[in-house]
Scaffold this motif. Structure first.
Motif, PDB file in Angstrom:
ATOM      1  N   ARG A   9       0.840  -1.204   0.000  1.00  0.00           N
ATOM      2  CA  ARG A   9       0.000   0.000   0.000  1.00  0.00           C
ATOM      3  C   ARG A   9       0.866   1.242   0.000  1.00  0.00           C
ATOM      4  O   ARG A   9       1.890   1.308   0.668  1.00  0.00           O
ATOM      5  CB  ARG A   9      -0.890   0.030   1.249  1.00  0.00           C
ATOM      6  N   GLU A  35      -2.729  -1.414  -3.358  1.00  0.00           N
ATOM      7  CA  GLU A  35      -3.677  -0.311  -3.457  1.00  0.00           C
ATOM      8  C   GLU A  35      -3.016   1.000  -3.083  1.00  0.00           C
ATOM      9  O   GLU A  35      -1.980   1.040  -2.434  1.00  0.00           O
ATOM     10  CB  GLU A  35      -4.926  -0.553  -2.633  1.00  0.00           C
ATOM     11  N   ARG A  45     -10.097   0.989   1.538  1.00  0.00           N
ATOM     12  CA  ARG A  45      -9.016   0.015   1.356  1.00  0.00           C
ATOM     13  C   ARG A  45      -9.629  -1.330   0.956  1.00  0.00           C
ATOM     14  O   ARG A  45      -9.624  -2.290   1.705  1.00  0.00           O
ATOM     15  CB  ARG A  45      -8.183  -0.071   2.627  1.00  0.00           C
TER      16      ARG A  45
END
Length: 183
Positions: A9, A35, A45
């Motif tokens: 992330r 992501e 998320r």
């Protein structure tokens, strides 16, 4: 057989997960979810939610650093708890932590608290810097993105706040803020 599931992330769109993905692959992760979303909360998320949904007993969620998983100790510990409830565990590569054992959970808790404390220090330094800049007359805040003169003009012409907001592509609250500031 243990499945290593990687999670990478970054916070903003101009950052890249490439380095994290390379490290996760080197650690043996075959599935890697990525992501670009803030770690402040779980909102938005979706990849993390997907991982938590399909994780199975014996699986290991793998992240490069603890802050990639979350910013608050409570959130990280809740994630670890959810993994444990499903018979899975968490592995952090840097520094090496594995929640499969009791020592890993203790280290994770301490590191999470340190990370949260560090975030508090960063915010405090930022606040102090802004106050110092304001005192020197350097910091004026974020430049306005809304054309205040245009809002006032439309209001003077009798256009309502809702219509002004539509025309200016902003919220009604922003319109009222400009209108009330001139009063």
């Amino acid at each position: 057989m243990t499945n290593l599931i990687g999670y990478a992330r970054v916070s903003t769109g101009d950052q890249s997960t490439d380095t994290q993905v390379e490290k996760l692959k080197a650690a043996g992760c075959v599935v890697i979810r990525q992501e670009k979303a803030s770690g402040k909360s779980r909102d938005g998320r979706d990849e993390l939610a997907t991982v938590l949904e399909f994780v199975r007993p014996g699986d290991v969620l793998c992240v490069v650093k603890l802050d990639r998983l979350g910013r608050s100790t409570r959130d990280v510990l809740n994630l670890v708890f959810e993994l444990e409830q499903k018979g899975a565990s968490l592995r952090v590569l840097e520094p090496a932590i594995d929640t499969a054992g009791p020592m890993g959970k203790m280290v994770l808790t301490v590191l999470g608290m340190v990370a949260e404390m560090e975030l508090g220090f960063i915010k405090e330094r930022q606040r102090t810097g802004i106050e110092a800049a304001k005192a020197k007359g350097i910091y004026k805040g974020r430049p306005p993105t809304l054309d205040h003169a245009k809002v006032r003009q439309l209001h003077a012409e009798g256009v309502g706040a809702t219509d002004i907001a539509r025309q200016m592509d902003c919220s009604r609250g922003a319109v009222y803020k400009v209108i009330n500031a001139q009063a």
